[in-house]
Scaffold this motif. Structure first.
Motif, PDB file in Angstrom:
ATOM      1  N   SER A 348       0.773  -1.285   0.027  1.00 38.13           N
ATOM      2  CA  SER A 348       0.112   0.040   0.003  1.00 38.13           C
ATOM      3  C   SER A 348       1.146   1.326  -0.016  1.00 38.13           C
ATOM      4  N   VAL A 349       0.253   2.300   0.253  1.00 48.13           N
ATOM      5  CA  VAL A 349       1.058   3.776   0.394  1.00 48.13           C
ATOM      6  C   VAL A 349       2.135   3.640   1.800  1.00 48.13           C
ATOM      7  N   GLY A 350       1.959   2.480   2.469  1.00 53.19           N
ATOM      8  CA  GLY A 350       2.856   2.629   3.837  1.00 53.19           C
ATOM      9  C   GLY A 350       3.046   1.253   4.385  1.00 53.19           C
ATOM     10  N   LEU A 351       2.600   0.121   3.701  1.00 47.17           N
ATOM     11  CA  LEU A 351       2.600  -1.060   4.250  1.00 47.17           C
ATOM     12  C   LEU A 351       2.965  -2.335   3.425  1.00 47.17           C
ATOM     13  N   VAL A 352       3.750  -3.304   3.553  1.00 41.77           N
ATOM     14  CA  VAL A 352       3.727  -4.540   2.829  1.00 41.77           C
ATOM     15  C   VAL A 352       2.359  -5.102   3.419  1.00 41.77           C
ATOM     16  N   LEU A 353       1.701  -5.635   2.562  1.00 45.00           N
ATOM     17  CA  LEU A 353       0.295  -6.055   2.903  1.00 45.00           C
ATOM     18  C   LEU A 353       0.136  -7.714   2.574  1.00 45.00           C
ATOM     19  N   SER A 354      -0.242  -8.419   3.738  1.00 49.19           N
ATOM     20  CA  SER A 354      -0.666  -9.868   3.488  1.00 49.19           C
ATOM     21  C   SER A 354      -1.847 -10.250   2.954  1.00 49.19           C
ATOM     22  N   LEU A 355      -2.019 -10.627   1.669  1.00 49.62           N
ATOM     23  CA  LEU A 355      -3.210 -10.904   0.935  1.00 49.62           C
ATOM     24  C   LEU A 355      -3.877 -12.283   1.360  1.00 49.62           C
ATOM     25  N   LYS A 356      -3.505 -13.089   2.230  1.00 47.54           N
ATOM     26  CA  LYS A 356      -3.936 -14.248   2.770  1.00 47.54           C
ATOM     27  C   LYS A 356      -3.653 -14.333   4.345  1.00 47.54           C
ATOM     28  N   ASP A 357      -4.366 -15.220   4.892  1.00 46.07           N
ATOM     29  CA  ASP A 357      -3.880 -15.274   6.528  1.00 46.07           C
ATOM     30  C   ASP A 357      -2.406 -16.102   6.376  1.00 46.07           C
ATOM     31  N   SER A 358      -1.604 -15.538   7.399  1.00 47.17           N
ATOM     32  CA  SER A 358      -0.289 -16.070   7.447  1.00 47.17           C
ATOM     33  C   SER A 358      -0.141 -17.309   8.629  1.00 47.17           C
ATOM     34  N   VAL A 359       0.730 -18.219   8.258  1.00 45.19           N
ATOM     35  CA  VAL A 359       0.764 -19.196   9.277  1.00 45.19           C
ATOM     36  C   VAL A 359       1.449 -18.812  10.645  1.00 45.19           C
ATOM     37  N   ASN A 360       2.157 -17.520  10.545  1.00 46.41           N
ATOM     38  CA  ASN A 360       2.479 -17.104  11.937  1.00 46.41           C
ATOM     39  C   ASN A 360       1.472 -16.364  12.717  1.00 46.41           C
ATOM     40  N   GLY A 361       0.382 -16.200  12.087  1.00 48.82           N
ATOM     41  CA  GLY A 361      -0.917 -15.698  12.995  1.00 48.82           C
ATOM     42  C   GLY A 361      -1.497 -14.565  12.288  1.00 48.82           C
ATOM     43  N   ARG A 362      -0.848 -13.456  11.705  1.00 48.95           N
ATOM     44  CA  ARG A 362      -1.636 -12.182  11.264  1.00 48.95           C
ATOM     45  C   ARG A 362      -2.600 -12.852  10.308  1.00 48.95           C
ATOM     46  N   ARG A 363      -3.722 -12.028  10.134  1.00 51.45           N
ATOM     47  CA  ARG A 363      -4.795 -12.365   9.180  1.00 51.45           C
ATOM     48  C   ARG A 363      -4.619 -11.461   8.008  1.00 51.45           C
ATOM     49  N   LYS A 364      -5.370 -12.080   6.968  1.00 52.33           N
ATOM     50  CA  LYS A 364      -5.664 -11.497   5.524  1.00 52.33           C
ATOM     51  C   LYS A 364      -5.821  -9.937   5.834  1.00 52.33           C
ATOM     52  N   GLY A 365      -5.201  -9.132   4.966  1.00 53.33           N
ATOM     53  CA  GLY A 365      -5.380  -7.602   5.098  1.00 53.33           C
ATOM     54  C   GLY A 365      -4.386  -7.007   6.193  1.00 53.33           C
ATOM     55  N   SER A 366      -3.564  -7.698   6.784  1.00 59.29           N
ATOM     56  CA  SER A 366      -2.589  -7.259   7.667  1.00 59.29           C
ATOM     57  C   SER A 366      -1.504  -6.676   6.877  1.00 59.29           C
ATOM     58  N   GLY A 367      -0.729  -5.322   7.483  1.00 56.15           N
ATOM     59  CA  GLY A 367       0.228  -4.709   6.946  1.00 56.15           C
ATOM     60  C   GLY A 367       1.262  -4.611   7.908  1.00 56.15           C
ATOM     61  N   CYS A 368       2.674  -4.410   7.256  1.00 55.31           N
ATOM     62  CA  CYS A 368       3.869  -4.590   8.375  1.00 55.31           C
ATOM     63  C   CYS A 368       5.045  -3.922   7.754  1.00 55.31           C
ATOM     64  N   TRP A 369       5.946  -3.377   8.494  1.00 59.37           N
ATOM     65  CA  TRP A 369       7.440  -2.949   7.974  1.00 59.37           C
ATOM     66  C   TRP A 369       8.338  -3.025   9.128  1.00 59.37           C
ATOM     67  N   ASP A 370       9.365  -2.594   8.954  1.00 57.41           N
ATOM     68  CA  ASP A 370      10.531  -2.700  10.087  1.00 57.41           C
ATOM     69  C   ASP A 370      11.691  -1.708   9.909  1.00 57.41           C
ATOM     70  N   GLY A 371      12.196  -1.724  10.839  1.00 58.05           N
ATOM     71  CA  GLY A 371      13.766  -0.710  10.649  1.00 58.05           C
ATOM     72  C   GLY A 371      14.920  -1.562  10.559  1.00 58.05           C
ATOM     73  N   ALA A 372      15.980  -0.985  10.249  1.00 58.43           N
ATOM     74  CA  ALA A 372      17.197  -1.593   9.878  1.00 58.43           C
ATOM     75  C   ALA A 372      17.979  -2.332  11.093  1.00 58.43           C
ATOM     76  N   ALA A 373      17.705  -1.659  12.112  1.00 55.05           N
ATOM     77  CA  ALA A 373      18.298  -2.425  13.512  1.00 55.05           C
ATOM     78  C   ALA A 373      17.394  -3.335  14.172  1.00 55.05           C
ATOM     79  N   LYS A 374      16.567  -3.929  13.266  1.00 52.60           N
ATOM     80  CA  LYS A 374      15.774  -4.981  13.816  1.00 52.60           C
ATOM     81  C   LYS A 374      14.570  -4.440  14.748  1.00 52.60           C
ATOM     82  N   THR A 375      13.925  -3.651  14.386  1.00 49.50           N
ATOM     83  CA  THR A 375      12.683  -3.140  14.853  1.00 49.50           C
ATOM     84  C   THR A 375      11.617  -3.554  13.997  1.00 49.50           C
ATOM     85  N   HIS A 376      10.620  -4.312  14.331  1.00 50.68           N
ATOM     86  CA  HIS A 376       9.607  -4.713  13.457  1.00 50.68           C
ATOM     87  C   HIS A 376       8.219  -4.532  14.217  1.00 50.68           C
ATOM     88  N   TYR A 377       7.343  -4.393  13.213  1.00 47.29           N
ATOM     89  CA  TYR A 377       5.636  -4.100  13.544  1.00 47.29           C
ATOM     90  C   TYR A 377       4.864  -4.598  12.722  1.00 47.29           C
TER      91      TYR A 377
END
Length: 417
Positions: A348-377
């Motif tokens: 999207s304009v700000g997030l990498v989007l999951s277009l399907k439920d993830s095996v790790n837990g997050r649901r379809k429609g989730s978005g994420c990114w991170d920082g270079a020093a290993k800060t993830h959200y």
């Protein structure tokens, strides 16, 4: 592509789940697999889990333990804040994400840059830009811009031209780098959001420090003591020490990628792509503010835009190849999502989007990114939560930290009631 987001309940972490999360954090930090770390999760109503563990300065317990006041270098976590600023200006009618003339008007020096096409010996070949640079393309990494680590052509241009660093320069010269493909042709991680930040400054009349605190952080109850571009003496005193991983797997102190000795007078052009320092608690509050539209930092329209894929559904496969390469290398996405040129990922304009439920837990429609020093959200509107997994570590993308991130996510979702 727009992902339909279901209505959410109000999840909580069970007592058994909280114990499991505490145990995971303690086990991974105490074993020195990772430096000190912070895990957290929030709903729109507030945090449902927060824990920090480990030495603020690795190997120096007398300097204290990490806690909710510990400052971290957030690097590319800044990008989402810049996107929120842009979307606020969209709401005010000052930015149109797809206006072909807007960036040309406010950032003419960017739009004058050529497109690198190849190399003949020591000579770099280029051609004029023929496609528009829109704000959407800046935010979704389809503008044609790059980083030196994502483009060998741009790295060679840097070697030959020795431009100013991205930080510390009082003008935009540090960001005036040629494009490496025509806008819209493909996805490539880039300094596009730095230019989006420059656009915010020129349209709003405020620098990013002022804009963020007046319109985003201030309404959330956050101050410059919580999150800031300028590392004051107090910020430096609370900073978690950056670590790096040696080939034998051990951890030692590292050196920040951005200097920490700038003042408000010397910091130069603020980096909307990577300049913030802040606490884990503050960033979690920011994510809560996105989930809770009543906080006023994002409208319903802006929220929908954050979770709408900006990559054309009918685009040829090469458009997403860069996204596939980047997300495979970072090693924390569901492998099914990254396979076949990122078949279940979008941007999207700000997030990498999951277009399907993830095996790790997050649901379809989730978005994420991170920082270079290993800060993830990540933000998961379908479940109604956002999660953070933060440390300060310079290490290869396949480092054990990414396994910890996946473990935290899976344990958190298993803990929800």
């Amino acid at each position: 592509m727009t992902v339909t987001i279901e209505a959410v309940s109000k999840p909580v972490v069970s007592a058994k789940g909280q114990a499991a999360l505490d145990e995971l954090l303690a086990k991974r930090v105490d074993s020195r697999l990772i430096p000190a770390a912070t895990f957290g999760a929030t709903t729109a109503d507030g945090p449902i889990y927060f824990a920090a563990r480990g030495e603020r300065v690795l190997g120096e317990p007398d300097k204290g333990q990490v806690d909710d006041k510990t400052m971290l270098q957030l690097y590319s976590m800044t990008k989402l804040v810049t996107t929120v600023a842009v979307l606020q200006l969209v709401d005010r009618g000052l930015i149109d994400l797809d206006d072909a003339q807007l960036v040309e008007k406010h950032c003419p020096e960017l739009c004058a840059l050529p497109v690198l096409t190849g190399q003949d010996g020591d000579t770099l070949l280029s051609t004029p830009r023929t496609q528009p640079i829109t704000t959407r393309r800046l935010l979704s990494h389809t503008s044609g811009l790059a980083y030196t680590f994502s483009s060998s052509l741009l790295a060679e241009w840097h070697q030959q031209n020795q431009p100013p660093l991205h930080h510390g320069e009082q003008t935009t010269k540090g960001f005036e780098e040629p494009l490496v493909f025509q806008p819209g042709e493909r996805w490539l991680y880039s300094i596009g959001i730095d230019w989006a930040g420059i656009l915010v400054e020129r349209i709003s009349g405020l620098n990013l420090q002022e804009y963020f605190h007046q319109h985003i952080f201030g309404p959330l109850g956050l101050t410059v003591d919580d999150i800031t571009f300028v590392p004051t003496d107090d910020v430096r005193a609370r900073m978690q020490q950056i670590c790096k991983r040696l080939p034998d797997g051990s951890l030692v102190h590292g050196v920040p990628m951005r200097p920490l000795d700038y003042t408000a007078e010397t910091i130069g052009q603020l980096s909307g792509g990577g300049g913030l320092h802040g606490t884990a608690r503050a960033y979690l509050r920011f994510l809560q503010g996105i989930l809770n539209r009543d906080d006023g930092i994002v409208s319903e329209a802006a929220f929908a835009e954050l979770f709408t894929d900006s990559l054309p559904a009918d685009a040829p496969p090469e458009v997403k190849k860069g996204l596939a390469v980047m997300t495979i290398r970072t090693n924390y996405h569901d492998p099914e999502h990254t396979a076949n040129d990122a078949q279940f990922l979008g941007h999207s304009v700000g997030l990498v989007l999951s277009l399907k439920d993830s095996v790790n837990g997050r649901r379809k429609g989730s978005g994420c990114w991170d920082g270079a020093a290993k800060t993830h959200y990540w933000l998961d509107p379908a479940t109604g939560i956002a999660g953070i997994c933060f440390t300060q570590l310079q290490a290869p993308s396949a480092d054990g930290w990414l396994r910890v991130y996946n473990e935290f996510e899976r344990t958190l979702y298993d803990a929800l009631e």
